[in-house]
Scaffold this motif. Structure first.
Motif, mmCIF file in Angstrom:
data_model
loop_
_atom_site.group_PDB
_atom_site.id
_atom_site.type_symbol
_atom_site.label_atom_id
_atom_site.label_comp_id
_atom_site.label_asym_id
_atom_site.label_seq_id
_atom_site.Cartn_x
_atom_site.Cartn_y
_atom_site.Cartn_z
ATOM 1 N N ASP A 141 75.287 -20.182 52.034
ATOM 2 C CA ASP A 141 75.974 -19.424 53.094
ATOM 3 C C ASP A 141 76.158 -17.974 52.695
ATOM 4 O O ASP A 141 76.064 -17.062 53.541
ATOM 5 N N LYS B 18 72.914 -16.135 53.300
ATOM 6 C CA LYS B 18 72.724 -15.873 54.726
ATOM 7 C C LYS B 18 73.630 -14.756 55.208
ATOM 8 O O LYS B 18 73.228 -13.925 56.040
ATOM 9 N N THR B 19 74.851 -14.717 54.684
ATOM 10 C CA THR B 19 75.794 -13.654 55.066
ATOM 11 C C THR B 19 75.283 -12.284 54.643
ATOM 12 O O THR B 19 75.468 -11.278 55.352
ATOM 13 N N LYS C 110 66.941 -14.065 53.454
ATOM 14 C CA LYS C 110 66.326 -15.293 53.951
ATOM 15 C C LYS C 110 66.239 -16.317 52.827
ATOM 16 O O LYS C 110 65.644 -16.041 51.783
ATOM 17 N N VAL C 111 66.817 -17.481 53.057
ATOM 18 C CA VAL C 111 66.793 -18.541 52.047
ATOM 19 C C VAL C 111 65.359 -18.983 51.777
ATOM 20 O O VAL C 111 64.994 -19.307 50.648
#
Length: 204
Positions: A114, A117-118, A122-123
């Motif tokens: 998370d 993403k914050t 990009k994961v």
């Protein structure tokens, strides 16, 4: 959604080779090491034993027909065409794929996913692409190693238990080697590597 994840993973791999992906090179080389030479020991042992077992099982039947020398051809074709790729895939799924899943699962529990993403990272680029690329690159080389060790394992049975000459055993092995069989085995290994890496890195 699995389809969206696979699509984003492909895009991340393209960006990786395009030089636009955001990732840490240190993390990439760490994963590459885990997928390459650190897996050589277990791959070598398993492949050697598989080659030995194939030869032993085949030798029982072939010897009764007086065709014990052809055990070398059987082991060579079996290992290069499919068995080496399958055994490498099984070992890498249990060893490396589970490691990928454990690492990413721990990051999810700790809310690190998370956080990425914050931050707008990009994961798929930061975590998934380096692992897919590392496994897909290294698994064909591990498969070639498994081919060699499997043939050597078969030689133990062919030479010691069947009494064949080492020169004759390896002569028949070389005759049985086929580029098409080797390429089929390598193609299987690439498919297994991609499936293992996708399953191990799936981020919901």
């Amino acid at each position: 959604n699995v389809r969206d994840f696979i699509k984003s993973s492909f895009e991340a791999v393209i960006n990786f080779f395009g030089g636009t992906a955001i990732f840490r090179q240190k993390d990439f080389w760490f994963v590459f090491e885990e997928c390459s030479y650190k897996a050589v020991g277990i791959i070598s042992l398993v492949s050697f034993l598989v080659g030995l077992i194939i030869a032993f099982v085949g030798a029982i039947q072939l010897k009764s027909f007086g065709a014990g020398i052809y055990v070398s051809s059987m082991v060579t074709i079996g290992m290069t065409r499919i068995m080496a790729a399958i055994m490498v895939g099984i070992v890498m799924a249990g060893r490396t794929g589970s490691s990928f899943a454990a690492t990413i699962g721990t990051m999810q529990v700790n809310e690190e996913i998370d956080a990425l993403k914050t931050l707008g990272i990009k994961v798929s680029e930061y975590l998934v692409a380096p692992r897919i690329i590392s496994l897909v690159i290294t698994i064909p080389f591990l498969t070639l190693l498994a081919d060699l060790l499997g043939i050597l394992g078969g030689a133990i049975v062919g030479v010691i238990f069947l009494g064949n000459s080492p020169m004759i055993y390896f002569e028949y092995s070389i005759k049985a080697l086929s580029l098409s069989n080797i390429l089929i085995g390598l193609f299987h290994s690439l498919v297994y590597g991609f499936i293992i890496s996708i399953c191990g890195t799936h981020v919901s």
